[in-house]
Scaffold this active site. Structure first.
Site, PDB file in Angstrom:
ATOM      1  N   ASP A 479      -7.754  -0.280  -5.389  1.00  0.00           N
ATOM      2  CA  ASP A 479      -6.336   0.095  -5.405  1.00  0.00           C
ATOM      3  C   ASP A 479      -5.539  -0.903  -6.217  1.00  0.00           C
ATOM      4  OD1 ASP A 479      -6.910  -1.873  -3.471  1.00  0.00           O
ATOM      5  OD2 ASP A 479      -5.157  -1.393  -2.293  1.00  0.00           O
ATOM      6  N   GLU A 485      -6.282  -7.148  -0.553  1.00  0.00           N
ATOM      7  CA  GLU A 485      -6.711  -5.773  -0.335  1.00  0.00           C
ATOM      8  C   GLU A 485      -7.880  -5.469  -1.278  1.00  0.00           C
ATOM      9  OE1 GLU A 485      -3.484  -3.237   0.440  1.00  0.00           O
ATOM     10  OE2 GLU A 485      -4.786  -1.594   1.023  1.00  0.00           O
ATOM     11  N   TRP A 545      -7.537  11.741   0.265  1.00  0.00           N
ATOM     12  CA  TRP A 545      -8.310  10.492   0.150  1.00  0.00           C
ATOM     13  C   TRP A 545      -9.802  10.851   0.253  1.00  0.00           C
ATOM     14  CZ3 TRP A 545      -3.332  10.020   0.176  1.00  0.00           C
ATOM     15  CH2 TRP A 545      -2.740   8.852  -0.242  1.00  0.00           C
ATOM     16  N   GLU A 757       2.457   0.113  -8.424  1.00  0.00           N
ATOM     17  CA  GLU A 757       2.159   0.876  -7.213  1.00  0.00           C
ATOM     18  C   GLU A 757       3.302   1.827  -6.858  1.00  0.00           C
ATOM     19  OE1 GLU A 757       1.635  -1.674  -3.813  1.00  0.00           O
ATOM     20  OE2 GLU A 757       0.600  -0.089  -2.686  1.00  0.00           O
TER      21      GLU A 757
END
Ligand code: BGC
Length: 886
Positions: A479, A485, A545, A757
């Site tokens: 991501d 993350e 997802w 983002e």
């Protein structure tokens, strides 16, 4: 003399260009000369060059053998075939069964429809990997419990008694490894063995190390790091997710010139100690104390001191070891520091001009014990100060402690950072830009797409999309690359997959990752939010997802024509669809947690009935239908008629349920948002008769927001496609060219060098979005790239892998020119147009062994007369014109 030169250059040009037909760019399982092929029947491919137009392959001859020199004379061939076929991509090996750890050489020549035969290609190769039973090496770790944050060193000195003909090393680690032989680095890959679902798969790498060995005394030295295996990964400061012991497995196989062999394995004869890497972590960075270096420990001349202890053998097994199906991570572009300056807060900061992923190489010299710290940031705040709050808990800091000798060059080993700016603390004296270089590090994927236009902002957008891809294709599709993350978020990956496949060759990259999608899928078919899965069992099953499990295999099949990916993933695709069915009632999937249209536009003052909030279950129903449709498509390709029939019925029911639950009889959707209409239209949820009005409502919505998009992660990839499909390409262009927030060009105007983002990562007043989720390198919104290649440049396909090509550029957005090129499995497709004096002039290039349908925006002009808008051409370069005002 001049004459001789002309004569020579004449002959050399004849030999290069005089050939009518040629073969080049040979591939095995999408890769060039791969060294660890596991497939029993690897698929071979080649590209064809031809000086003639309309060239098609009519047949090929292939020779595969184990002897490089003998191959031309037909010695030791394992496959020798002459086949009438137009197939030049992913041709399955058809010879004798392959042996493990064997190199196979091969070459090919082709015949074409003009009666030409090409010369034999150059000899290329692939090497088969090790079977589980071929491993004789043992896993080794430090003698004591592996609790130190320091990086262990593993060393072995050995003798090679005869002359070395060739040598191959097979190596992997629990954690990360960096291997040296006789003081020279083994290979140019980083962050090896890469990140996979370690509980199911661990990749090993294979290196040809013939050139690193010598007859007589030799030494191997390997350093281990925590990496994803043992370091911090996922949320809540989670460590040791896969295991607590770093370990090395290495098998060096040496062939002597006299035909005998020798194997050097990791075993109880190795020694271990600790070196200068005091700590290393993916999120937090590395601490390197040069005073702890053991000079020369990777060479023969080193004498091990008392700190070296025998290693411990650990039982870890070799069942999960797999060869590489994708590229490794390598170093790429190097950026010089544009400037080093003092911020208003008085900190010393260097600017590299590009938000990138990798690390800084620092040159420094100073008294022993001097501690230099490099911190990393993507942006400076409004006041011009170094800003790291958006990295959350990731320290993203590399520390070097000098040993006091001459100038030394430092770089980290087992970490990476996402940054444009670096803050330097503790540097002895003034640091100059020459002391710093930023190296971009990402999976070694070939660049396949180029796109440029007459608009500088759009060109910067394309640049940002490509850099978003580079920074987040670091072994897994992540991501973001900077905060705590850096996970393989499935939703982001599926949104961007088509664009990714235009920009770069991602066939191997996604083949590897999809194996983990399958491996980490739950028994009941549910698909985790992130792959490799490092979250909890509850973190799974979100619409848009989990659908990465169907969308990406299909997307790769389209881009590369690889049925093998569909075959390999089919059960996983079906299991996900069946999971959704198991959670549905009356064909409505309206249970469970969903992220919805993540990060859509949220206006503060929306009080006039418009909205951007889309019902989550309505979204889920659309993705459910889409995954079923993909499963049906895949079943068709793979010849599974039973499945096709069964799921056709299911699909009808899903759509009927959608219409009943979410649409009024007049065709209005219960969420009156762009994303609602986009998904309903993209996935054919509405009856035919109600689609045009739905597209009109979408257009009205866009217009009511003053030509702004309001979509999030799930609506954005399809927004412009839907507009184009329903005849509103002008509206798609209005959105694309929009410069104010929310839009694709707003971040560009704010100085972005990657995709953000959020649509407003930096607000118009220069302040930042909430720091707990504000990455400046997140590729999802870069999904517009797919529309840019397909619609602006017009590069499309009519059959998977671009065997059939459609070139259909649609001008708009006040652009006066667009030029794009895509390297397909068959060769380069190009489409370049410009508008001059009211004429639309198009130049196309079509590779050999394909056909293209070219569709112009108006009737084609031939010798002044108008013909149809459509024409079909074979390979070659062509120019067309049409008058635009018609
Ligand atoms: C990630 C996203 C991801 C999302 C799930 C975020 O923290 O950065 O890109 O898809 O969580 O909602």
């Amino acid at each position: 003399m001049k004459f001789l030169f002309l004569l020579l250059s004449f002959f050399s040009s004849v030999s290069v260009f005089g050939q009518k037909l040629g073969v080049y760019d040979l591939r095995v399982e999408h890769l060039e000369n791969p060294l660890s092929v596991d497939a029993a029947k690897p698929r071979l491919g080649w590209k064809i060059s031809s000086s003639l137009k309309n060239t098609l392959q009519t047949g090929y001859e292939i020779r595969v053998g184990t002897d490089e020199k003998g191959i031309r004379s037909g010695k030791q061939l394992v496959w020798n075939a002459s086949v009438k076929s137009d197939q030049s991509v992913l041709v399955p090996y058809g010879g004798a069964p392959l042996k493990s750890k064997q190199r196979y050489y091969w070459q090919v020549r082709v015949k074409d429809n003009h009666g030409n035969t090409s010369p034999w290609s150059s000899v290329q190769y692939w090497q088969t990997g090790l079977q589980a039973g071929d491993w004789t090496a043992k896993w080794i770790a430090v003698a004591e419990k592996d609790t130190s944050s320091r990086s262990p060193l593993m060393r072995k000195a050995f003798d090679l008694k005869k002359r070395v003909k060739s040598a191959t090393v097979y190596v992997t680690a629990k954690g990360l490894y960096e291997a040296y032989i006789n003081g020279r680095r083994v290979g140019d890959s980083y962050l090896t063995p890469g990140w996979t679902s370690y509980r199911n798969h661990l990749q090993y790498q294979v290196y040809d190390v013939t050139g690193l060995l010598q007859s007589g005394a030799n030494a191997i030295g390997v350093t281990l790091g925590d990496g994803w295996y043992k370091g911090r990964i996922g949320f809540n400061h989670q460590r040791r997710f896969y295991g607590d012991t770093r370990a090395l497995l290495m098998q060096l196989e040496v062939a002597y010139t006299d035909g005998t062999k020798e194997v050097v394995n990791t075993d109880e004869s190795w020694l271990s100690s600790y070196g200068p890497i005091v700590a290393s972590d993916v999120y937090d960075g590395e601490v390197y104390d040069a005073r702890q270096e053991k000079t020369g420990w990777r060479t023969v001349s080193y004498t091990a001191d008392a700190s070296w202890k025998p290693v411990r053998i650990i039982e870890k097994g070799t069942e999960q070891l797999v060869g590489m199906s994708g590229p490794t991570v390598k170093k790429h572009e190097v950026f010089k520091a544009l400037k080093v300056f003092k911020t208003p807060a008085g900190e010393t900061v260097a600017d590299f001009g590009q938000n990138l992923v990798g690390w800084v190489v620092l040159k420094a010299k100073g008294p022993a014990g001097t501690k230099i710290t490099l911190s990393h940031a993507e942006v400076l705040d409004k006041a011009g100060n170094f800003y790291t709050t958006n990295l959350r808990s990731a320290k993203a800091q590399n520390t070097y402690i000098l040993k006091g000798d001459a100038e030394q060059s430092f770089e980290p080993h087992f970490t990476f950072q996402g940054f444009r700016y670096v803050k330097i603390e503790g540097y002895p004296g003034e640091v100059s830009p020459e002391q710093l270089a930023a190296v971009a590090v990402y999976s070694a994927m070939e660049t396949t797409g180029k796109l440029s236009t007459s608009n500088a902002l759009l060109n910067q957008l394309q640049h940002n999309i490509q850099w978003g891809q580079k920074g987040n294709f670091v072994d897994v599709p992540t991501d973001c690359p900077q905060r705590d993350e850096r996970l393989g978020w499935t939703g982001d990956a599926q949104a961007f997959a088509n664009t990714a496949a235009y920009n770069m060759d991602v066939a191997g990259f996604f083949t590897k990752w999809l194996k983990d999608v399958k491996a980490d899928q739950h028994k009941n078919g549910n698909v985790p939010f992130v792959i490799p899965d490092v979250l909890t069992p509850n973190d799974a099953g979100a619409a848009g997802w989990a659908d990465a499990s169907t969308i990406i295999p299909w997307s790769m099949y389209q881009a590369y024509g690889d049925k093998g990916i569909l075959e390999a993933q089919f059960d996983s695709m079906k299991a996900w669809v069946d999971f959704m069915t198991s959670r549905s009632k009356d064909n409505l999937w309206n249970t469970g947690f969903h992220f919805g249209d993540w990060l859509f536009y949220r206006p503060d003052d929306d009080n006039d009935g418009r909205a951007a909030v889309t019902d989550k279950y309505m979204i889920a129903q659309c993705f459910y239908a889409n995954s079923v449709q993909i499963l049906i498509n895949a079943a068709k390709v793979l010849g599974k008629p039973d499945i096709e029939g069964k799921y056709e019925d299911l699909l009808k029911n899903i759509k009927t349920a959608y219409v009943q639950e979410y649409m009024t009889p007049g065709g209005r959707l219960i969420s009156s948002t762009q994303t609602a209409y986009v998904l309903a239209l993209q996935f054919d949820m509405l009856p035919e008769s109600l689609r045009a009005q739905a597209a009109d409502r979408l257009v009205q919505n866009v217009r009511s927001y003053g030509n702004h998009l309001t979509t999030g992660f799930l609506g954005t990839p399809y927004l412009c496609h839907v507009l184009s499909r329903f005849g509103h390409t002008n509206v798609a262009y209005d959105l694309l060219m929009q410069e104010s927030y929310p839009s694709w060009l707003y971040p560009v105007k704010m100085g972005a060098t990657t995709i953000w983002e959020r649509w407003d990562g930096i607000k118009p007043d220069g302040s930042f979005q909430t720091p707990n989720m504000n990455s400046y390198n997140h590729y999802a919104y870069g999904a517009i790239g797919d529309w840019m290649y397909r619609n602006m440049a017009g590069i499309n396909q009519s059959s998977p892998g671009y065997k059939g090509i459609v070139i259909q550029p649609v001008p708009g957005g006040k652009l006066s020119s667009v030029s794009a090129e895509l390297s397909t499995p068959y060769g380069s497709v190009a489409s370049a147009w410009k508008i001059e004096d009211g004429l639309f002039k198009l130049r196309v290039q079509v590779p050999a062994n394909t056909k293209a349908t070219v569709i112009l925006p108006a009737p084609i002009l031939k010798s002044g007369a108008e013909t149809g808008t459509t024409t079909t051409v074979g390979s070659g370069v062509y120019e067309f014109e049409c008058r635009l005002d018609k």
